[in-house]
Design an enzyme around this catalytic site. Structure first.
Site, short mmCIF file in Angstrom:
data_model
loop_
_atom_site.label_atom_id
_atom_site.label_comp_id
_atom_site.label_asym_id
_atom_site.label_seq_id
_atom_site.Cartn_x
_atom_site.Cartn_y
_atom_site.Cartn_z
N LYS A 87 58.24 -18.08 75.54
CA LYS A 87 57.90 -16.46 75.98
C LYS A 87 56.53 -16.26 75.77
O LYS A 87 55.78 -16.47 74.75
CB LYS A 87 58.69 -15.61 75.16
CG LYS A 87 59.13 -14.34 75.89
CD LYS A 87 60.11 -13.62 75.30
CE LYS A 87 60.51 -12.46 75.76
NZ LYS A 87 61.18 -11.48 74.70
C1 E4P Z 1 63.20 -9.15 75.77
O1 E4P Z 1 62.89 -10.15 76.36
C2 E4P Z 1 62.27 -7.83 75.44
O2 E4P Z 1 61.36 -8.37 74.40
C3 E4P Z 1 62.92 -6.84 75.04
O3 E4P Z 1 64.12 -6.68 75.98
C4 E4P Z 1 62.18 -5.50 74.75
O4 E4P Z 1 62.95 -4.45 74.71
P1 E4P Z 1 62.67 -3.04 74.06
O5 E4P Z 1 61.95 -2.49 75.22
O6 E4P Z 1 64.36 -2.28 73.71
O7 E4P Z 1 61.92 -3.48 72.89
#
Ligand code: E4P
Length: 216
Positions: A87
């Site tokens: 990622k």
């Molecule tokens: C996933 O890939 C993201 O990092 C995550 O969904 C972010 O979510 P949040 O906005 O609730 O922190």
């Protein structure tokens, strides 16, 4: 649409897996820190444990922000298990790194995406997944789901193969709207997945059926 769970909590991953609908996992540094995972060895071990629990893709996020460090970190993460997807944040060096990973057979998830322009760049660089953050867009008084529909339309017109991974999901309705808008994957907290089960008429109807079953 595939279902990923957005957590680093092993018990929650197990619960979603046991439901029989889990296709993968996404994590981020905030979610890993929440589980008390500290230090490279512990991080690697935790990703191994997640990969043992699920059969699908597991997104592991880099902490670096310069090209060379992103590549080094990403190579180590990718070596943990074939299902690891690296990622990478939507920054200039991140886009360059996604291109490098793509050319070197390492799959990526481009994260922190908040616009269609960013989604185009991620696809051009060859990201396997692009992660638009629905909930955070809603928090900024804009419509996150609209962005999913816009990216889906652009990818379809342009023939991009990058999968749209709707992230920052806050509730069950977000999941339904993302499915409607062309998301390929939704990554959700366990509560939002379980929220899909709920309808008061189901509860009322079941109570009546169970009551009548006693008369049979
Ligand atoms: C996933 O890939 C993201 O990092 C995550 O969904 C972010 O979510 P949040 O906005 O609730 O922190």
């Amino acid at each position: 649409m595939k279902f990923f769970i957005d957590t680093a909590n092993l018990a929650q991953i197990q619960e979603a897996h046991d439901l029989g609908i889990l296709d993968g996992v996404t994590t981020n540094p905030s979610l890993m820190a929440k589980e008390g995972i500290k230090g490279e060895a512990a991080i690697m071990k935790h990703y191994e444990a997640i990969c043992e629990l699920v059969e699908g893709d597991v997104s592991a996020e880099v902490f670096s922000t310069d090209f060379n460090s992103i590549i080094e970190e990403g190579k180590k993460l990718a070596a943990i298990h074939p299902n690891i997807v690296v990622k990478v944040p939507m920054i200039k060096d991140g886009v360059k790194a996604i291109k490098w990973f793509t050319e070197n057979g390492i799959r990526t998830n481009c994260t922190l995406v908040f616009s269609a322009g960013q989604a185009i760049l991620a696809a051009k660089a060859g990201a396997a997944y692009v992660s638009p953050f629905i909930g955070r867009i809603d928090d900024s008084n804009w419509d996150g789901v609209e962005l999913i529909a816009q990216i889906a339309q652009i990818y379809s017109i342009q023939g991009f193969k990058t999968e749209i991974l709707a992230a920052s999901i806050r509730n069950a309705l977000h999941i339904v709207k993302c499915a409607e808008s062309g998301a390929d994957v939704c990554t959700c907290p366990l509560d939002s997945i379980l929220g899909l089960l709920k309808h008061p008429l189901t509860d009322i109807g079941l109570a009546k059926f169970l009551e009548d079953a006693k008369k049979m």
